[in-house]
Design a protein around this motif. Structure first.
Motif, PDB file in Angstrom:
ATOM      1  N   ARG A 219      57.880 -46.010 -96.003  1.00 29.28           N
ATOM      2  CA  ARG A 219      56.616 -46.317 -95.329  1.00 29.28           C
ATOM      3  C   ARG A 219      55.721 -45.082 -95.284  1.00 29.28           C
ATOM      4  N   TRP A 220      56.321 -43.920 -95.132  1.00 30.25           N
ATOM      5  CA  TRP A 220      55.533 -42.694 -95.164  1.00 30.25           C
ATOM      6  C   TRP A 220      54.924 -42.499 -96.554  1.00 30.25           C
ATOM      7  N   ILE A 221      55.714 -42.788 -97.602  1.00 30.23           N
ATOM      8  CA  ILE A 221      55.209 -42.655 -98.970  1.00 30.23           C
ATOM      9  C   ILE A 221      54.042 -43.611 -99.206  1.00 30.23           C
ATOM     10  N   THR A 222      54.164 -44.840 -98.684  1.00 37.49           N
ATOM     11  CA  THR A 222      53.091 -45.824 -98.847  1.00 37.49           C
ATOM     12  C   THR A 222      51.816 -45.365 -98.160  1.00 37.49           C
ATOM     13  N   ARG A 223      51.948 -44.836 -96.933  1.00 34.30           N
ATOM     14  CA  ARG A 223      50.766 -44.342 -96.220  1.00 34.30           C
ATOM     15  C   ARG A 223      50.151 -43.137 -96.943  1.00 34.30           C
ATOM     16  N   ARG A 224      51.009 -42.290 -97.483  1.00 43.17           N
ATOM     17  CA  ARG A 224      50.518 -41.105 -98.183  1.00 43.17           C
ATOM     18  C   ARG A 224      49.731 -41.488 -99.431  1.00 43.17           C
ATOM     19  N   ARG A 225      50.225 -42.513-100.139  1.00 42.62           N
ATOM     20  CA  ARG A 225      49.494 -42.969-101.321  1.00 42.62           C
ATOM     21  C   ARG A 225      48.152 -43.578-100.939  1.00 42.62           C
ATOM     22  N   ALA A 226      48.158 -44.332 -99.832  1.00 41.00           N
ATOM     23  CA  ALA A 226      46.906 -44.978 -99.412  1.00 41.00           C
ATOM     24  C   ALA A 226      45.858 -43.952 -99.009  1.00 41.00           C
ATOM     25  N   SER A 227      46.307 -42.803 -98.459  1.00 39.33           N
ATOM     26  CA  SER A 227      45.369 -41.762 -98.043  1.00 39.33           C
ATOM     27  C   SER A 227      45.101 -40.750 -99.134  1.00 39.33           C
ATOM     28  N   ALA A 228      45.713 -40.961-100.324  1.00 37.95           N
ATOM     29  CA  ALA A 228      45.488 -40.087-101.489  1.00 37.95           C
ATOM     30  C   ALA A 228      45.843 -38.643-101.193  1.00 37.95           C
ATOM     31  N   THR A 229      46.963 -38.444-100.476  1.00 37.18           N
ATOM     32  CA  THR A 229      47.424 -37.087-100.173  1.00 37.18           C
ATOM     33  C   THR A 229      48.765 -36.868-100.844  1.00 37.18           C
ATOM     34  N   ASP A 230      48.755 -36.868-102.161  1.00 37.42           N
ATOM     35  CA  ASP A 230      49.994 -36.740-102.916  1.00 37.42           C
ATOM     36  C   ASP A 230      50.597 -35.352-102.844  1.00 37.42           C
ATOM     37  N   ASP A 231      49.836 -34.381-102.308  1.00 37.25           N
ATOM     38  CA  ASP A 231      50.379 -33.038-102.255  1.00 37.25           C
ATOM     39  C   ASP A 231      51.359 -32.849-101.103  1.00 37.25           C
ATOM     40  N   GLU A 232      51.402 -33.791-100.166  1.00 37.92           N
ATOM     41  CA  GLU A 232      52.320 -33.678 -99.042  1.00 37.92           C
ATOM     42  C   GLU A 232      53.743 -34.032 -99.479  1.00 37.92           C
ATOM     43  N   GLU A 233      54.708 -33.434 -98.794  1.00 40.54           N
ATOM     44  CA  GLU A 233      56.098 -33.705 -99.094  1.00 40.54           C
ATOM     45  C   GLU A 233      56.540 -34.993 -98.406  1.00 40.54           C
ATOM     46  N   ASP A 234      57.521 -35.635 -99.030  1.00 45.17           N
ATOM     47  CA  ASP A 234      58.061 -36.860 -98.458  1.00 45.17           C
ATOM     48  C   ASP A 234      58.904 -36.536 -97.226  1.00 45.17           C
ATOM     49  N   GLU A 235      58.867 -37.433 -96.241  1.00 50.13           N
ATOM     50  CA  GLU A 235      59.726 -37.296 -95.078  1.00 50.13           C
ATOM     51  C   GLU A 235      61.061 -37.978 -95.356  1.00 50.13           C
ATOM     52  N   TRP A 236      62.125 -37.320 -94.962  1.00 47.43           N
ATOM     53  CA  TRP A 236      63.468 -37.856 -95.178  1.00 47.43           C
ATOM     54  C   TRP A 236      64.091 -38.159 -93.833  1.00 47.43           C
ATOM     55  N   SER A 237      64.781 -39.271 -93.760  1.00 47.92           N
ATOM     56  CA  SER A 237      65.480 -39.649 -92.531  1.00 47.92           C
ATOM     57  C   SER A 237      66.599 -40.609 -92.897  1.00 47.92           C
ATOM     58  N   THR A 238      67.533 -40.783 -91.969  1.00 45.45           N
ATOM     59  CA  THR A 238      68.614 -41.740 -92.169  1.00 45.45           C
ATOM     60  C   THR A 238      68.256 -43.059 -91.495  1.00 45.45           C
ATOM     61  N   ALA A 239      68.978 -44.100 -91.854  1.00 47.35           N
ATOM     62  CA  ALA A 239      68.733 -45.410 -91.239  1.00 47.35           C
ATOM     63  C   ALA A 239      69.044 -45.368 -89.747  1.00 47.35           C
ATOM     64  N   ILE A 240      70.038 -44.585 -89.370  1.00 47.76           N
ATOM     65  CA  ILE A 240      70.383 -44.476 -87.945  1.00 47.76           C
ATOM     66  C   ILE A 240      69.236 -43.816 -87.184  1.00 47.76           C
ATOM     67  N   GLN A 241      68.621 -42.797 -87.765  1.00 43.27           N
ATOM     68  CA  GLN A 241      67.472 -42.165 -87.120  1.00 43.27           C
ATOM     69  C   GLN A 241      66.314 -43.145 -86.963  1.00 43.27           C
ATOM     70  N   GLU A 242      66.090 -43.976 -87.970  1.00 38.97           N
ATOM     71  CA  GLU A 242      65.013 -44.967 -87.887  1.00 38.97           C
ATOM     72  C   GLU A 242      65.274 -45.971 -86.768  1.00 38.97           C
ATOM     73  N   ALA A 243      66.516 -46.424 -86.652  1.00 37.19           N
ATOM     74  CA  ALA A 243      66.853 -47.386 -85.598  1.00 37.19           C
ATOM     75  C   ALA A 243      66.685 -46.770 -84.217  1.00 37.19           C
ATOM     76  N   VAL A 244      67.100 -45.509 -84.074  1.00 36.68           N
ATOM     77  CA  VAL A 244      67.011 -44.834 -82.781  1.00 36.68           C
ATOM     78  C   VAL A 244      65.553 -44.572 -82.411  1.00 36.68           C
ATOM     79  N   SER A 245      64.777 -44.055 -83.348  1.00 34.79           N
ATOM     80  CA  SER A 245      63.396 -43.668 -83.034  1.00 34.79           C
ATOM     81  C   SER A 245      62.511 -44.864 -82.721  1.00 34.79           C
ATOM     82  N   HIS A 246      62.890 -46.061 -83.181  1.00 30.29           N
ATOM     83  CA  HIS A 246      62.072 -47.252 -82.903  1.00 30.29           C
ATOM     84  C   HIS A 246      62.736 -48.190 -81.894  1.00 30.29           C
TER      85      HIS A 246
END
Length: 522
Positions: A219-246
Motif C-alpha cells: 500500500r505504501w508502494i501504491t501511494r508512492r507511485r500515485a504521488s510520483a515520488t519514486d525516489d523514496e525507499e519502500d517501507e518494510w514490515s511484517t504481517a504481525i506488525q500490520e495486524a498490531v498497528s491497525h
C-alpha cells in the motif's frame, strides 16, 4: 497481387508469412469492417482476392480504432479469424494484443489460435492472465516469459482479492523455486493483515506466506507511485506488525507472534489499544519502554480524535499494568516525552503524570530528571499540581496541593512543597444534629463555656444529660481544641485533692461564634 489462401485447405501458419499492403487511413478499410460486422465471410474473401488492405498503417489516422480482427473476435467468428490470419493479417500491428482480447472474453480456443499464429504473449499483462482463474494458463504464460512479479503484480492480485484460489495455489507450487514469489506472498499477507481479512490471512498462510518475515508495504508502494515520488525507499514490515498497528488483535492467534523471531519492542511500539497490549504481553511482557513512550504520547495530542486518544490512553495504562517500566533516562527519550507532554490538554497531562509517578512505573532517576525540567514545572503550576511562589493560603493552587495524591506526585518528581496550613475551624459547630433536629431543644455554648462545663462534671454524665455518647462528646471537644479532664481526675477530686486544670488555649483559626448542641427529648 498477393495470392489468396483458402483456410479450408491450408489452415496452418505458413513458414514464411506473406506481406500485404497496409491502408493509409481508416477510410480505406471501413467497408471491410462493415462486412466483418455483418458476418459476410464470402464477401470478405472477395475483398481479400481483390488485393484490398486488411489493416491500417501504424501512425495513420484511425489506426487505434476497431480492427477487423477485433470485430471478428467480438462477434465470435472463428472462420473469419482464420481467413484473416491465413491471408497475411499481422498480429503485431494490433493496438491491443489479440491474446489479451481472447483472455478477456475467456475464449481459450482463440488463445490457442493466436498463439499458434505468432502473437507475442509478453504483450499480455500479468493481471489479465490472473483474471482468467486458470492454473494451466498461469503456467503457460509464465513459461513464455510473462513477468508475474513486475510491479508486484502477483502481490497486488493476492493481497487485494481472496476469490482467486487457483492463483494462491500457483504461488504455493512455485515459491520454493523462485524466492521472489515468497516475497510477493509475504506482501499479500501484510495487505490482508492491514485490512483485518481473516479469509485472506488463511489463504496466504496456506500458500506458504511467512508472517514473521519483513516485506515491502504494497500500500505504501501504491501511494508512492500515485504521488510520483519514486525516489523514496519502500517501507518494510511484517504481517504481525500490520495486524498490531491497525488493531486487528483477532488475527494474532493465527499469525502467532514469536519472541524468538519478532521484535516485540517494535510490536509494543505499534500497539494502539489495551487489548492488543494484553495479547502481546501473553507471549512476552514489555521491559524498557522509554523509547516508545514519546510515540505513545504523540497519539494523545488533542489534534487526534477523541476515540483515538481514549484507545491510546488505554494502551499506555495497560502497558504499565502488564509490567512495562521506564528505567533508563536518555536525553533523547526525555526530550521527546517533555515535548509531547506539553502538547496535551490539562486533564490528559495530569492523568499521564499521575500514571508515570504511580507505583514503580518509572525509576527514581527518571522522575527526578522529569521534575527538573522548568517548562514541565510551569505546566504543573498551571494545572494546580504545584503552587506558584508567594501565594497565600487561601489561593486555589495551595488548596489543590492539600490532596495527598497530588503531593505524592510532586514528591516523586523531586519537588519539595511547603506544608499546607491547617484548615480553618468551622464557624458554627452542631452536635447531635440529625434530620429531626428542628424538633429537639438546643443548647448554645461558646468554646469557653463548653470548656467550663466539661471541667465541672464528668464527660460521661454530661453527655448522657444531652443525649450523646461520652465518646461522641469527647470527639467534639478534641475537634474544637477543648481539653477534657484526664483519666483519674474525678477520683482525685472525690478524695479531696485539687488537681490542676489543663488551660484552654487560643484556637489558631479563631473561636467559632457558638457551639449548638441538639438535646434529645427525654
Amino acid at each position: 497481387m498477393t495470392a489468396f489462401v483458402d483456410p479450408r485447405v491450408h489452415s496452418h501458419p505458413p513458414g514464411q508469412p506473406q506481406a500485404r499492403e497496409l491502408a493509409a487511413g481508416i477510410d480505406q478499410v471501413e467497408n471491410l469492417h462493415r462486412l466483418c460486422r455483418e458476418g459476410r465471410v464470402y464477401e470478405v474473401e472477395g475483398w481479400i482476392k481483390a488485393g484490398q488492405p486488411l489493416q491500417v498503417q501504424p501512425g495513420a489516422p484511425g489506426h487505434r480504432g476497431p480492427t477487423a480482427l477485433h470485430i471478428a473476435l467480438e462477434t465470435g467468428q472463428h472462420s473469419l479469424l482464420l481467413l484473416l490470419l491465413c491471408n497475411g493479417y499481422r498480429l503485431d500491428l494490433e493496438p491491443v494484443c489479440p491474446l489479451t482480447c481472447a483472455l478477456a472474453v475467456r475464449r481459450w480456443e482463440y488463445v490457442d489460435l493466436f498463439w499458434a499464429w505468432g502473437a507475442d504473449p509478453k504483450r499480455v499483462s500479468a493481471g489479465t492472465v490472473f483474471d482468467t482463474y486458470n492454473s494451466a494458463l498461469f503456467d503457460r504464460f509464465h513459461a513464455a516469459g510473462v513477468d508475474f512479479l513486475a510491479g508486484h503484480a502477483l502481490a497486488d492480485a493476492l493481497g487485494n482479492h481472496t476469490s482467486n484460489k487457483p492463483l494462491f495455489g500457483w504461488a504455493k507450487r512455485h515459491r520454493e523455486n523462485d524466492p521472489r514469489i515468497q516475497v510477493e506472498l509475504n506482501m499479500a499477507l501484510g495487505c490482508h493483515a492491514h485490512d483485518g481479512s481473516l479469509k485472506g490471512v488463511h489463504l496466504c498462510l496456506w500458500a506458504g506466506a511467512d508472517p514473521h518475515a519483513a516485506a515491502p508495504d504494497l500500500r505504501w508502494i501504491t501511494r508512492r507511485r500515485a504521488s510520483a515520488t519514486d525516489d523514496e525507499e519502500d517501507e518494510w514490515s511484517t504481517a504481525i506488525q500490520e495486524a498490531v498497528s491497525h488493531g486487528h488483535v483477532e488475527l494474532l492467534p493465527i499469525l502467532k507472534p514469536d519472541p524468538t523471531r519478532d521484535d516485540f519492542n517494535k510490536l509494543y511500539h505499534y500497539a494502539r489499544d489495551g487489548r492488543t497490549v494484553r495479547m502481546l504481553a501473553a507471549s512476552a511482557p514489555p521491559t524498557e519502554i522509554g523509547d516508545m513512550l514519546g510515540w505513545y504520547l504523540t497519539f494523545l495530542d488533542p489534534s487526534w480524535s477523541s476515540d483515538t486518544i481514549l484507545r491510546q490512553m488505554d494502551a499506555l495504562e495497560t502497558l504499565f499494568a502488564v509490567g512495562g517500566r521506564w528505567a533508563e533516562c536518555t536525553p533523547e527519550h526525555l526530550k521527546s516525552v517533555r515535548r509531547h507532554l506539553l502538547k496535551l490538554t490539562n486533564d490528559t497531562f495530569v492523568r499521564v503524570l499521575k500514571l508515570l509517578t504511580a507505583k514503580d512505573h518509572c525509576s527514581p532517576a527518571v522522575l527526578q530528571a522529569l521534575g527538573r525540567i522548568p517548562t514541565l514545572r510551569q505546566r504543573m503550576v498551571a494545572v494546580g499540581l504545584l503552587p506558584p511562589r508567594g501565594v497565600t493560603a487561601n489561593r486555589q493552587p495551595v488548596e489543590a496541593c492539600r490532596s495527598p495524591k497530588l503531593r505524592e506526585v510532586a514528591n516523586k518528581l523531586g519537588i519539595r512543597l511547603p506544608k499546607p496550613p491547617p484548615p480553618p475551624p468551622p464557624r458554627v459547630v452542631e452536635v447531635g444534629a440529625d434530620y429531626r433536629s428542628w424538633e429537639r431543644p438546643t443548647i448554645r455554648l461558646t468554646r469557653q463555656e463548653l470548656y467550663e462545663r466539661v471541667w465541672a462534671e464528668p464527660v460521661e454524665s454530661l453527655a448522657k444529660s444531652w443525649g450523646l455518647s461520652g465518646r461522641g462528646l469527647a470527639k467534639v471537644c478534641e475537634r474544637m481544641g477543648v481539653p477534657v479532664p484526664p483519666r483519674g481526675y474525678w477520683a482525685r477530686i472525690q478524695h479531696g485533692q485539687h488537681p490542676r486544670k489543663t488551660p484552654l488555649r487560643v484556637s489558631p483559626g479563631g473561636d467559632p461564634p457558638e457551639i449548638v448542641i441538639h438535646v434529645a427529648k427525654k
